[in-house]
Enzyme design. Structure first.
Site, PDB file in Angstrom:
ATOM      1  CE  LYS A   1      -3.449   4.737  -1.200  1.00 29.75           C
ATOM      2  NZ  LYS A   1      -4.436   5.335  -2.510  1.00 29.75           N
TER       3      LYS A   1
ATOM      4  CE1 TYR B   1      -4.160   2.078   0.380  1.00 30.61           C
ATOM      5  CE2 TYR B   1      -2.525   3.034   2.253  1.00 30.61           C
ATOM      6  CZ  TYR B   1      -4.102   3.332   1.592  1.00 30.61           C
ATOM      7  OH  TYR B   1      -4.576   4.209   1.688  1.00 30.61           O
TER       8      TYR B   1
END
Length: 292
Positions: free
Chosen positions: A166, A162
């Site tokens: 990002k 993640y």
């Protein structure tokens, strides 16, 4: 400049629930016609909510990691509304696991949905806007709002996939802002703290409502924000923080580095530093709402 979106055409991914739904509803209430994207069947209630107050909406269902879905979303905006002015990339998932336990599939899936999903739609929209600008001889007035996360700054130990995705989205946003400026496109990223299905059990309480994030997205999509591009915002509750770019902590110059000189200069500088004080922006994670 106007802060309403009358006549604007928008695409919002992950619009069936949570943050994406709140963003789509806010855009529609501001006057935009909205293409809702989510997995098949997931955006129907959001569409009905928007139609309920007189908004115009179409659904382009599908997996954002698939090129065909990006093509379908752009086609829905062009065929259904005659154009496209706003892209809000929001769709995402998590597959949290410690790095040493993370599978190939868990890494690839998260990067695919977040980063590839952002890329596919942004690339398609950018190609369209560049074509319009070239054919008319004038820049368009278009906006991209991407969804990053403070995870790209903090490096959460259980979210290597993640956080990496990002970080990529933030870089993609900066590249979009620079490469599309001449065509009249601005691009910004938000790092929202919102209580959604993806953050269930982590973020709770009224201050983490998605309704606190949607107004900034709507503003960044409006003509009033024409001078705002290439920025990263942390937003939740009643707070918006504009992040500064990284700075150089120290510099070392030597024409012919050897191990001794590296140890003396670089190692010497780190000798008295807290080893936990790395690149991660832990101070940003400490942003709190002000007490009334």
């Amino acid at each position: 400049m106007s802060i309403d979106l009358d006549g604007k055409r928008a695409i919002v991914t992950g619009a069936g629930a949570g943050l994406g739904r709140a963003e789509a509803v806010a855009l529609a209430r501001a006057g935009a016609r909205v293409v809702l994207n989510d997995l098949p069947g997931a955006a129907e209630e959001a569409a009905e909510e928007i139609r309920g107050f007189g908004g115009e909406v179409v659904i382009a269902a599908g997996d954002v990691g698939e090129r065909a879905t990006a093509d379908a979303m752009l086609a829905a905006a062009l065929d259904g509304f005659g154009g496209l002015d706003i892209v809000v990339n929001n769709a995402g998932i998590t597959r949290d696991k410690m790095l040493f336990n993370m599978s190939d599939e868990e890494f690839d899936l998260v990067v695919r949905i977040h980063l590839r999903g952002h890329f596919l739609l942004t690339r398609n929209a950018s190609a369209h806007w560049r074509s319009v600008a070239k054919s008319t001889g004038a820049p368009v007035d278009a906006a991209v709002v991407n969804t990053s996360s403070e995870a790209f700054l903090a490096g959460p130990p259980g979210q290597a996939n993640y956080g990496a995705a990002k970080a990529g989205i933030t870089a993609l946003t900066m590249s979009t802002a620079r490469s599309m400026a001449r065509s009249g496109v601005r691009a910004n990223a938000i790092c929202p703290r919102a209580a959604t299905a993806m953050t269930e059990g982590v973020l709770t309480g009224d201050s983490y409502g998605a309704e606190h994030v949607a107004p900034l997205v709507t503003y960044l999509a409006s003509p009033a924000a024409a001078g705002i591009t290439g920025q990263v915002f942390v937003v939740y509750g009643g707070m918006i923080a504009v992040l500064a770019p990284p700075t150089v902590a120290e510099r070392f110059d030597n024409a012919a580095w050897d191990m001794d000189s590296l140890d003396k200069q670089v190692g010497g500088w780190f000798a008295d530093r807290d080893p936990a004080a790395g690149f991660s922006a832990d101070s940003i994670m400490q942003l709190k709402l002000k007490e009334n």
